[in-house]
Design a protein around this motif. Sequence first.
Motif, PDB file in Angstrom:
ATOM      1  N   LEU A  32      -7.117   4.889  -0.552  1.00  0.00           N
ATOM      2  CA  LEU A  32      -7.397   5.884  -1.588  1.00  0.00           C
ATOM      3  C   LEU A  32      -6.115   6.289  -2.295  1.00  0.00           C
ATOM      4  O   LEU A  32      -6.042   6.317  -3.526  1.00  0.00           O
ATOM      5  CB  LEU A  32      -8.033   7.130  -0.967  1.00  0.00           C
ATOM      6  N   VAL A  33      -5.090   6.612  -1.500  1.00  0.00           N
ATOM      7  CA  VAL A  33      -3.830   7.032  -2.119  1.00  0.00           C
ATOM      8  C   VAL A  33      -3.238   5.874  -2.912  1.00  0.00           C
ATOM      9  O   VAL A  33      -2.732   6.058  -4.022  1.00  0.00           O
ATOM     10  CB  VAL A  33      -2.854   7.551  -1.050  1.00  0.00           C
ATOM     11  N   ASP A  36       7.200   8.804  -3.165  1.00  0.00           N
ATOM     12  CA  ASP A  36       6.012   9.251  -3.889  1.00  0.00           C
ATOM     13  C   ASP A  36       5.575  10.595  -3.312  1.00  0.00           C
ATOM     14  O   ASP A  36       4.741  10.652  -2.415  1.00  0.00           O
ATOM     15  CB  ASP A  36       4.905   8.192  -3.761  1.00  0.00           C
ATOM     16  N   VAL A  85       0.850  -1.184   0.000  1.00  0.00           N
ATOM     17  CA  VAL A  85       0.000   0.000   0.000  1.00  0.00           C
ATOM     18  C   VAL A  85       0.890   1.240   0.000  1.00  0.00           C
ATOM     19  O   VAL A  85       2.096   1.148   0.190  1.00  0.00           O
ATOM     20  CB  VAL A  85      -0.945   0.014   1.221  1.00  0.00           C
ATOM     21  N   SER A  86       0.265   2.418  -0.154  1.00  0.00           N
ATOM     22  CA  SER A  86       1.065   3.635  -0.281  1.00  0.00           C
ATOM     23  C   SER A  86       1.857   3.951   0.982  1.00  0.00           C
ATOM     24  O   SER A  86       2.969   4.444   0.918  1.00  0.00           O
ATOM     25  CB  SER A  86       0.165   4.824  -0.616  1.00  0.00           C
ATOM     26  N   TRP A 108       5.638   2.878  -3.858  1.00  0.00           N
ATOM     27  CA  TRP A 108       5.178   3.648  -2.695  1.00  0.00           C
ATOM     28  C   TRP A 108       6.324   4.474  -2.135  1.00  0.00           C
ATOM     29  O   TRP A 108       6.092   5.488  -1.476  1.00  0.00           O
ATOM     30  CB  TRP A 108       4.567   2.745  -1.632  1.00  0.00           C
ATOM     31  N   GLN A 160       5.376   3.645 -10.594  1.00  0.00           N
ATOM     32  CA  GLN A 160       5.377   4.437  -9.370  1.00  0.00           C
ATOM     33  C   GLN A 160       5.351   3.496  -8.177  1.00  0.00           C
ATOM     34  O   GLN A 160       4.415   2.736  -8.001  1.00  0.00           O
ATOM     35  CB  GLN A 160       4.154   5.350  -9.344  1.00  0.00           C
ATOM     36  N   HIS A 179      -5.046   5.545  -6.149  1.00  0.00           N
ATOM     37  CA  HIS A 179      -4.741   6.641  -7.065  1.00  0.00           C
ATOM     38  C   HIS A 179      -3.323   6.570  -7.596  1.00  0.00           C
ATOM     39  O   HIS A 179      -3.067   6.921  -8.743  1.00  0.00           O
ATOM     40  CB  HIS A 179      -4.963   7.996  -6.367  1.00  0.00           C
ATOM     41  N   ARG A 180      -2.381   6.149  -6.766  1.00  0.00           N
ATOM     42  CA  ARG A 180      -0.973   6.317  -7.128  1.00  0.00           C
ATOM     43  C   ARG A 180      -0.286   5.058  -7.622  1.00  0.00           C
ATOM     44  O   ARG A 180       0.645   5.136  -8.397  1.00  0.00           O
ATOM     45  CB  ARG A 180      -0.206   6.844  -5.903  1.00  0.00           C
ATOM     46  N   LEU A 181      -0.689   3.900  -7.133  1.00  0.00           N
ATOM     47  CA  LEU A 181       0.161   2.721  -7.326  1.00  0.00           C
ATOM     48  C   LEU A 181      -0.390   1.717  -8.331  1.00  0.00           C
ATOM     49  O   LEU A 181       0.070   0.585  -8.375  1.00  0.00           O
ATOM     50  CB  LEU A 181       0.414   2.027  -5.981  1.00  0.00           C
ATOM     51  N   LEU A 215      -1.184  13.915  -1.386  1.00  0.00           N
ATOM     52  CA  LEU A 215      -2.593  13.520  -1.515  1.00  0.00           C
ATOM     53  C   LEU A 215      -3.102  12.940  -0.199  1.00  0.00           C
ATOM     54  O   LEU A 215      -4.176  13.307   0.281  1.00  0.00           O
ATOM     55  CB  LEU A 215      -2.729  12.485  -2.632  1.00  0.00           C
TER      56      LEU A 215
END
Lengths: 551, 232
Positions: free
Chosen positions: A180-181, B26, A109-110, B23, B21, A184-186, B32
């Motif tokens: 959510l992050v 970032d 996860v982020s 984690w 990308q 959106h990001r990964l 965000l």
Amino acid sequence: MSKSYFDETHCAIGHPKSTFMQWMLTVDHKRIGLMYAAVMFTFFFIAVSTALLMRFELFAPGQQFIDGDTFNQAFTLHGVIMIFLFIVPGIPAVFGNIVMPLMIGAKDVSFPRLNWFTFWLYIFGSAIAIASLFTDAGFADTGWTFYAPYSLNTGTNVIFTLVAAFVLGMASILTGLNFLVTIHRLRAPGMTFFKMPLFVWGIYATAWIQLLATPVVGITLILAIMEKYFGIGIFDPSKGGDPVLFEHLFWIYSHPAVYLMILPAFGIMSEIIPVFSRREIFGYRTIALSSASIAGIGYLVWGHHLYTSGMADIAKTVFSLLTFFVAIPTGIKFYDWIATMYKGKIVLSTPMLWAMGTIITFAIGGLTGVTIAMIGVDIHLQDTYYTVAHFHYAMLGGVVFLFFAGMHYWFPLVTGKMYDEPKAKIAFYMQFVGFNLLWFPMFIAGFLGMPRRYFDYLPEFQIYHQFSFFGALLFVAGLVFMFWVFYKGWTKGEKVGPNPWHATTLEWHMPTSPPPLENHSKVPYVDFDPYEYHHGEPVVKFDYETMRRID
Amino acid sequence: MAHEYIPEISTDRDGTEHVVQGWQDDFYGGKLGFWLFMFTEVLMFGAMFLVLTYYKMLHPADFVAASASLNRFLGGTNTVILLVSALTMGLSLLKMRAGDVKGAKLMIWATIILALMFLSIKAVEWTAEYNHGVFLGLDALQSGNPHSKPFGEILFFGMYFTMTGIHGFHIIIGIGLMVWLLKRINAGKVSPEHHILHWNIALYWDIVHLIWVFVFPYFYMIGAASGGTGGH
């Protein structure tokens, strides 16, 4: 033998040698998900036992085993555990953690360390909730809704439970934020939002609800605590406050929270149906967007809990109308799932059985929900067993059934082994029959006027309670049997490869089974839809070493 | 660990390479995430403002009377202090981004000092109110005894102490965060190339002062016409 995530891990602090500390400090999303599952199901069984205790008490009119006050504490404990410790964190914390990063091709996860922290926040909150069982005042007896003014006046230890709910709410917010992050990001390169598996869509919609609704209930609980300590009078009518305000603030969160529970469950359904029909899902976009619109509309319907609490008629009408609207995207999902099965090569494995069983039980749960969204009907049925049966059909027969479906579906992914299919099917039938026997009579009893949360009743309701009792026994037997099947499967089950179900989504394209520490050996490029089948076979094939397509 | 991170490459069927990308490292994801967290803060205070507005509608006269007794001089001073601290925090981030680490640290210290001033003035204010018998749990704010104030005033002061208390708690957390930030800067973990932590703490401080910008008029100013500047 190659190493799986059971053999090695990253830790939040340092590099501990002992296996135990490696689990306690792990930041690996798969391990954290498993630990959530272990803790949650422990609580789940406590809550099931409490429910069974209440069923025993209700077997005959009059007092049998426990007195009325204990009964009040029992249903509060049942509700608090089931809602705050089990079903709200439930599917996101377990499968959102374990499966969602795999599905989008991410390494984790982020915010892995935040994820670890969140898990311990959850444990901390749970510990506070359970601790109040052992204080002098005893566990809260307010029901899980803590309605004012009773929650402000009762002598039981409501403050502990309120604090616990607040802490658990924070854990829920942070989980949602993290997901959510992550989403959106990964996502792997090439994976647009409309190439995401539908479970990820479910988690995405859920995460928004967790983020936007939970703070409101959090602060409401804080205000209730301030009120209880300092006697401000915010919600206490004898001090000039307004108890209906508490109900509004409470349900502004707690109604979206029921969609927060069901949306990831619907996501699991949308994974299982195409895989076991060997067919591309029908209406991918409508399912994805209906999750989002359920989350959106779900915000504006909380007032339907307050039809009998004192609210303007125009507000009631508006809330009733909006509540009907939620049924539309839900109905779209159901049609899509059934259309997916049409002309598919249906494989009746255990996950599919659970999914199809849920189509029946949740349809009952959902449609009875529409009946009590009508103001006139609800005046009659508010706080009766009809309502109780409705939300158990929706929550147990919807969320938890699909949770179980997901457990069967992802069991080989998580453990690398397979459970005993015939036995798992028996467990399903026991629970399915037991469930209906347990809850369906309550619709009738409720319609005839049996109120909820009473520990005694008139003799004319006895027959329904006795049906329920035997249903409960059958259900719990099936439940225990199911977990025994899982246990046997994990310890003695046959080893299976990475993709036993011929599924298409990315979590089944792992180099090893169970998956290695950092997931896919290489991040794949996603230029395909999540459920592509051709003549009943998955279209997309990968070389699991390079993660390049070889079809 | 973020510094040694080398992003992975994924290759599509045409052989074109795409950067993945992770984690790690970032910057946008970190931003965000923190924006979303700030959103929850807004909702939390939003719910309290909702309660406040509702009770102001029910007891308008009591609210104005209670507000009139607050100390607008101290509250106003605190508002100015907090606004200046938002400026210093913003400047520290600008200096960090421009590569002036020393200047950035100086500005963070200035922010910490202003935050401590805010808390001290708050303490003076609350002490004065306590000495006048207006505090959570005291007789004046309990109904049903000879000293109790009217319902509306009890609600007003209840919400006043709750909301400024929770806001003050955020200030304390903010000071802790800034001290931590200074440690991270000294350890070289936060630098002009890698300043997401600094960015997010600046964002946090912005939300803390922004909430005060709403708290101040709602509690202090609605009774300004009848109360003058002084108060308890």
